[in-house]
Design an enzyme around this catalytic site. Structure first.
Site, PDB file in Angstrom:
ATOM      1  N   CYS A 130       0.837  -1.201   0.000  1.00  7.27           N
ATOM      2  CA  CYS A 130       0.000   0.000   0.000  1.00  7.27           C
ATOM      3  C   CYS A 130       0.872   1.252   0.000  1.00  7.27           C
ATOM      4  CB  CYS A 130      -0.917  -0.008   1.220  1.00  7.27           C
ATOM      5  SG  CYS A 130      -2.114   1.352   1.241  1.00  7.27           S
ATOM      6  N   CYS A 131       1.908   1.256   0.844  1.00  7.02           N
ATOM      7  CA  CYS A 131       2.825   2.393   0.883  1.00  7.02           C
ATOM      8  C   CYS A 131       3.555   2.555  -0.444  1.00  7.02           C
ATOM      9  CB  CYS A 131       3.842   2.217   2.011  1.00  7.02           C
ATOM     10  SG  CYS A 131       3.206   2.522   3.673  1.00  7.02           S
ATOM     11  N   CYS A 145      -1.312   8.438   7.117  1.00 16.03           N
ATOM     12  CA  CYS A 145      -2.611   8.076   6.548  1.00 16.03           C
ATOM     13  C   CYS A 145      -3.550   7.626   7.670  1.00 16.03           C
ATOM     14  CB  CYS A 145      -2.448   6.943   5.533  1.00 16.03           C
ATOM     15  SG  CYS A 145      -1.423   7.387   4.122  1.00 16.03           S
ATOM     16  N   CYS A 163      -3.641   3.929   9.121  1.00 17.24           N
ATOM     17  CA  CYS A 163      -2.437   3.432   9.779  1.00 17.24           C
ATOM     18  C   CYS A 163      -1.915   4.377  10.856  1.00 17.24           C
ATOM     19  CB  CYS A 163      -1.346   3.190   8.737  1.00 17.24           C
ATOM     20  SG  CYS A 163      -1.823   2.038   7.424  1.00 17.24           S
ATOM     21  N   CYS A 177       7.505   4.267   6.034  1.00 15.30           N
ATOM     22  CA  CYS A 177       6.654   4.004   4.871  1.00 15.30           C
ATOM     23  C   CYS A 177       7.459   3.531   3.667  1.00 15.30           C
ATOM     24  CB  CYS A 177       5.853   5.248   4.495  1.00 15.30           C
ATOM     25  SG  CYS A 177       6.893   6.642   3.975  1.00 15.30           S
TER      26      CYS A 177
END
Length: 243
Positions: free
Chosen positions: A132-133, A213, A216, A239
């Site tokens: 995702c990062c 975000c 998280c 990240c």
């Protein structure tokens, strides 16, 4: 007589060595300077070439951005909008941009096709936070930094054990990375914030320490360090944009 390939290799090695020596000399000098002086020297030094600032517009971002605005307000500032940022962060970006007089803030976002392919439901952060990062931050940063030779960031050594050993100037792939606030303490950051009456991130008063975000990032309990609310419960502290 050496071949063209051998000559090219020798030139590469010489260039790498020259860069390493320059970085070492800069680090020795910059350790003794105020962050503003570091920035002033860096933006005028041809070694850094075309420079951008990368900012999350998070909890402590105002200090670096104020310093940059006081030295060269036209410096490009890149905000990576992961499409998962708190609304308060986007409001804070708008407020800081105008109150500090930042003249070139650029919003960098993930490609629509990457999100549709890898995270169509928007839940990838729960199953694979590293991926995702990557699609929402590191890939976006790589594209955003493509026109630049170097970039500035706001990390500090006191923030984590991983960051405690970082240098002020580093080689980061094809770029040079500058961290002017590296050796400032938490107390110095707070004092600068207070001295210049910089507006705080609105989430600080609600118990958040380090702000990324929203899926998280969690609130910080009393006695925890500020970054303990990032990726809580996972063996993950960065990240990935700082390799």
């Amino acid at each position: 007589m050496p071949s063209d390939r051998t000559s090219d290799f020798a030139r590469e090695i010489a260039a790498v060595r020259e860069t390493a020596l320059k970085i070492a000399a800069l680090n020795e000098r910059f350790e003794k300077l105020h962050p503003r002086d570091i920035i002033e020297e860096a933006v005028q030094d041809p070694f850094f070439g075309k420079m951008a600032v990368v900012s999350s517009f998070g909890a402590e971002s105002a200090v670096l951005l104020h310093l940059v605005a006081s030295v060269r307000p036209e410096t490009p500032v890149l905000l990576i909008d992961t499409l998962k940022l708190f609304g308060e962060t986007l409001q804070y970006q708008n407020r800081l941009q105008h109150s500090l007089g930042l003249e070139d803030v650029r919003i960098c976002a993930p490609r629509k096709r990457d999100i549709e392919h890898h995270d169509p439901l928007g839940t990838l952060s729960a199953s694979d936070p590293d991926k995702c990062c990557r699609i929402r931050k590191t890939d976006v940063l790589d594209r955003g930094l493509a026109p630049f030779d170097s970039w500035m960031n706001g990390r500090k050594r006191f923030q984590s054990s991983v960051r405690s050993v970082m240098s002020i100037v580093e080689r980061d792939g094809t770029h040079i990375k500058l961290t002017p606030l590296a050796n400032w303490s938490a107390e110095q950051i707070k004092a600068y914030h207070k001295e210049h009456e910089l507006p705080p991130h609105p989430l600080l008063s609600r118990g958040y320490g380090s702000i990324g975000c929203y899926p998280c990032t969690s609130k910080v309990e009393e006695g925890e360090d500020d970054r303990s609310g990032r990726w809580r419960g996972l063996d993950k502290t960065e990240c990935g944009i700082h390799r």
